[in-house]
Enzyme design. Structure first.
Site, PDB file in Angstrom:
ATOM      1  N   ASP A   1     -20.014  -7.410 -30.379  1.00  0.00           N
ATOM      2  CA  ASP A   1     -19.419  -8.289 -31.326  1.00  0.00           C
ATOM      3  C   ASP A   1     -17.959  -8.164 -31.186  1.00  0.00           C
ATOM      4  O   ASP A   1     -17.118  -7.170 -31.567  1.00  0.00           O
ATOM      5  CB  ASP A   1     -19.809  -7.697 -32.881  1.00  0.00           C
ATOM      6  CG  ASP A   1     -19.330  -8.762 -34.111  1.00  0.00           C
ATOM      7  OD1 ASP A   1     -18.671  -9.764 -33.680  1.00  0.00           O
ATOM      8  OD2 ASP A   1     -19.431  -8.364 -34.973  1.00  0.00           O
TER       9      ASP A   1
ATOM     10  N   ASP B   1     -15.713 -15.373 -31.838  1.00  0.00           N
ATOM     11  CA  ASP B   1     -16.723 -14.305 -32.892  1.00  0.00           C
ATOM     12  C   ASP B   1     -18.006 -14.445 -32.313  1.00  0.00           C
ATOM     13  O   ASP B   1     -18.891 -15.116 -32.604  1.00  0.00           O
ATOM     14  CB  ASP B   1     -16.551 -14.442 -34.328  1.00  0.00           C
ATOM     15  CG  ASP B   1     -17.504 -13.596 -35.079  1.00  0.00           C
ATOM     16  OD1 ASP B   1     -17.691 -12.428 -34.345  1.00  0.00           O
ATOM     17  OD2 ASP B   1     -17.643 -13.877 -36.208  1.00  0.00           O
TER      18      ASP B   1
END
Length: 459
Positions: A333, A119
């Site tokens: 992201d 992430d």
């Protein structure tokens, strides 16, 4: 939300070549040795970790896409109602849908292997611990202390540091420890990890992966506590540079699988050997943040769709101004599913980018995202343009035996910026470069290469 690891941002949110105005970046040409263990490969010092796509949460994905389409048909209303928390702060729905995960090891004698979400939108790193005995934890791999484990005791303290991460839907509590993390055959000793003893969030009930490995820049709270995220620890110990590689990682997504590469980029994941990466400088060292200048709609001309070679016709804004006259903060992201933009832009300029049936996809525009580029040799600012076709940003799914389509762009009540999630990253092979503080983009190979069939690449 706040945590002892820092403010947690929740969201629904080596190329060996010279480039003017930038330092040399190493992007190893790829010759993969046959050390293939189905989880990872080693390519001239680069570490490839295969990303697998989970299908266990397909029902949740369909529910989300149907909700998204309903909102788009109804004038692109936000996915949340006024007064509720902005989408980019809602971790559960988004990370449930961020279905690509990879395998890492923690510890030595023994090593335990975990499925983790890589992430770039967070810097925390946690996995379930062996002392978490609830059904929520027992369905996942749990960490058990190895011979290389050490408690993490902060300077000035005499006790093991606690971990507490508060999400909107619950919290994760535990302790912080230090152990060796294994990325393929690359060992990162002394890494601080969160070992969860109590996972009070429904998320772990619905996902295949066991924990989250944050790859963002460290936030201030982590810095204050002397905690280094994994990639910062690798930089600090010169693990990649001592191996002749760069402090970079690259992220690739295919339809059913992907890869994350540490030490540079695996050039097989580029669409074409002739295409070069284009680079955007980091504008804020918190998340992987760049600056968006504009988004342009480019429609086919004379009712001739792009698939048939239609001429491109850009559509000007009503006021003649770009969407972001002074630049919009934009986060790249890997832990977010969709592309998100401010409600005023998505509902305004992009409000007519809608689809009622999959047949209408051929009439949709290309979307050109203009980002700040690296300065030229004279220091003049440059602009790079990354174009998504309808095939890139339209999501197709099957429900009750029927094919349906939806635009993979969501509106957020928070007007502070954009988030480029997996819908965007499927189109572009992306390099996250800490050496030169920049992000590189190149069109991704639509066919995921087989790790066992690697061929040399030249840059």
């Amino acid at each position: 939300t706040q945590s002892t690891w820092g403010q947690h941002r929740n969201k629904s949110y080596q190329t060996r070549q010279e480039e003017q105005g930038a330092r040399m970046a190493r992007l190893s040409s790829v010759v993969c040795f046959l050390m293939y263990l189905s989880l990872w490969t080693t390519c001239q010092g680069l570490i490839n970790i295969e990303l697998k796509r989970s299908t266990l949460n397909e029902d949740k994905r369909l529910q989300f896409l149907l909700q998204l389409k309903l909102k788009q048909i109804n004038n692109y209303q936000s996915l949340i109602q006024e007064g509720e928390v902005p989408l980019h702060q809602q971790v559960v729905a988004e990370k449930r849908l961020a279905t690509y995960y990879g395998d890492i090891g923690i510890g030595s004698n023994p090593s335990t292997y975990f499925k983790v979400l890589f992430d770039t939108g967070s810097c925390e790193f946690w996995v379930p611990g062996g002392s978490c005995t609830t059904s929520r934890c027992s369905s996942h791999t749990r960490y058990r202390k190895s011979s290389s484990y050490r408690p993490y005791i902060p300077l000035g303290s005499s006790t093991e540091a606690p971990m507490s991460i508060q999400y909107l839907s619950g919290k994760v509590n535990g302790v912080m420890g230090m152990d060796t993390v294994l990325l393929g055959d690359l060992a990162v000793p002394g890494q601080i990890i969160g070992v969860a003893t109590d996972v009070d969030i429904p998320l772990l009930d619905e996902v295949v992966w066991d924990g989250i490995l944050g790859l963002a820049y460290p936030n201030q709270n982590l810095i204050n506590q002397g905690i280094m995220p994994l990639f910062d620890n690798m930089i600090n110990q010169r693990i990649l540079t001592n191996a002749g590689e760069a402090n970079q990682f690259a992220y690739y997504l295919g339809a059913d699988r992907g890869a994350i590469t540490f030490g540079g980029a695996d050039l097989r994941y580029k669409r074409s050997p002739e295409e070069d990466f284009v680079w955007s400088p980091i504008s804020e060292k918190n998340y992987w943040t760049v600056t968006l200048l504009d988004v342009k709609k480019i429609y086919p001309n004379n009712n001739n769709n792009f698939l048939n070679g239609g001429e491109a016709v850009p559509v000007p804004k009503q006021d003649g101004q770009p969407l972001c006259p002074t630049g919009c903060k934009t986060i790249v992201d890997t832990g977010t599913y969709l592309i998100y933009g401010p409600r005023s832009d998505v509902q305004g300029y992009l409000g007519d980018v809608q689809i009622h049936s999959c047949d209408e996809k051929r009439n949709l525009p290309n979307l050109a995202f203009e980002l700040t580029g690296l300065p030229d040799a004279n220091g003049n600012p440059q602009v790079i343009e990354l174009t998504l076709t309808p095939d890139d940003y339209v999501l197709q799914f099957t429900i009750n035996g029927q094919e349906d389509c939806v635009i993979g762009i969501g509106a957020d009540n928070d007007d502070s910026g954009w988030t480029l999630g997996q819908v965007f990253l499927r189109a572009f092979y992306t390099v996250f470069d800490r050496d030169s503080e920049r992000i590189g983009f190149v069109r991704a190979n639509p066919i995921p290469p087989n790790p066992t069939n690697a061929r040399p690449s030249k840059v």
